[in-house]
Design a protein around this motif. Structure first.
Motif, short mmCIF file in Angstrom:
data_model
loop_
_atom_site.label_atom_id
_atom_site.label_comp_id
_atom_site.label_asym_id
_atom_site.label_seq_id
_atom_site.Cartn_x
_atom_site.Cartn_y
_atom_site.Cartn_z
N VAL A 1 0.80 -1.24 -0.07
CA VAL A 1 -0.03 0.01 -0.08
C VAL A 1 0.88 1.24 0.06
O VAL A 1 1.83 1.34 0.81
CB VAL A 1 -0.76 0.05 1.24
CG1 VAL A 1 -1.61 1.41 1.16
CG2 VAL A 1 -1.78 -1.12 1.48
N CYS B 1 -10.50 -1.62 0.50
CA CYS B 1 -9.77 -2.52 0.63
C CYS B 1 -9.96 -3.43 1.74
O CYS B 1 -9.82 -4.90 1.76
CB CYS B 1 -8.10 -2.21 0.20
SG CYS B 1 -7.54 -1.26 1.69
N ARG C 1 -1.07 -3.26 4.84
CA ARG C 1 -0.96 -4.76 4.40
C ARG C 1 -0.41 -5.60 5.50
O ARG C 1 0.35 -5.27 6.12
CB ARG C 1 -0.20 -4.88 3.18
CG ARG C 1 1.36 -4.56 3.63
CD ARG C 1 2.46 -5.30 2.50
NE ARG C 1 3.69 -4.64 2.88
CZ ARG C 1 4.44 -5.56 3.04
NH1 ARG C 1 4.43 -6.53 2.81
NH2 ARG C 1 5.99 -4.93 3.21
N ALA D 1 -7.16 -4.37 -5.16
CA ALA D 1 -6.23 -3.63 -5.72
C ALA D 1 -6.76 -2.65 -6.86
O ALA D 1 -6.80 -1.56 -7.11
CB ALA D 1 -5.00 -4.20 -6.23
N ILE E 1 -2.77 0.31 -4.38
CA ILE E 1 -2.46 -0.87 -3.86
C ILE E 1 -1.62 -1.90 -4.98
O ILE E 1 -2.07 -1.65 -6.22
CB ILE E 1 -3.55 -2.00 -3.59
CG1 ILE E 1 -4.35 -1.31 -2.27
CG2 ILE E 1 -3.33 -3.40 -3.26
CD1 ILE E 1 -5.53 -1.86 -2.06
#
Ligand code: SF4
Length: 62
Positions: A5, A16, A34, A51, A59
């Motif tokens: 990220v 996300c 992440r 993503a 992402i």
């Protein structure tokens, strides 16, 4: 595979973490981060969807 990220780009929308909470979580500053671990095979598609759906393309999954 791992998720990355870009926190400078992340706007903290939380999408996300909704799509793939096993890989992406929100930090205490309201930015996504992440998991440090390898993404489990069963979660790769979900991480890639996160993503793709990120509105600012913050992402990377690779
Ligand atoms: S979807 Fe993108 S902008 Fe939204 S919290 Fe995740 S990384 Fe940040």
């Amino acid at each position: 595979m791992k998720g990355f990220v870009d926190k400078d780009t992340c706007i903290g929308c939380g999408l996300c973490t909704s799509i793939c909470p096993e890989v992406f979580i929100m930090d205490d500053k309201g930015k996504a981060e992440r998991s440090k671990n390898e993404i489990l095979e069963t979660l790769v598609a979900s991480a890639q969807e996160a993503a793709t759906e990120c509105p600012v393309n913050a992402i990377t999954v690779e």
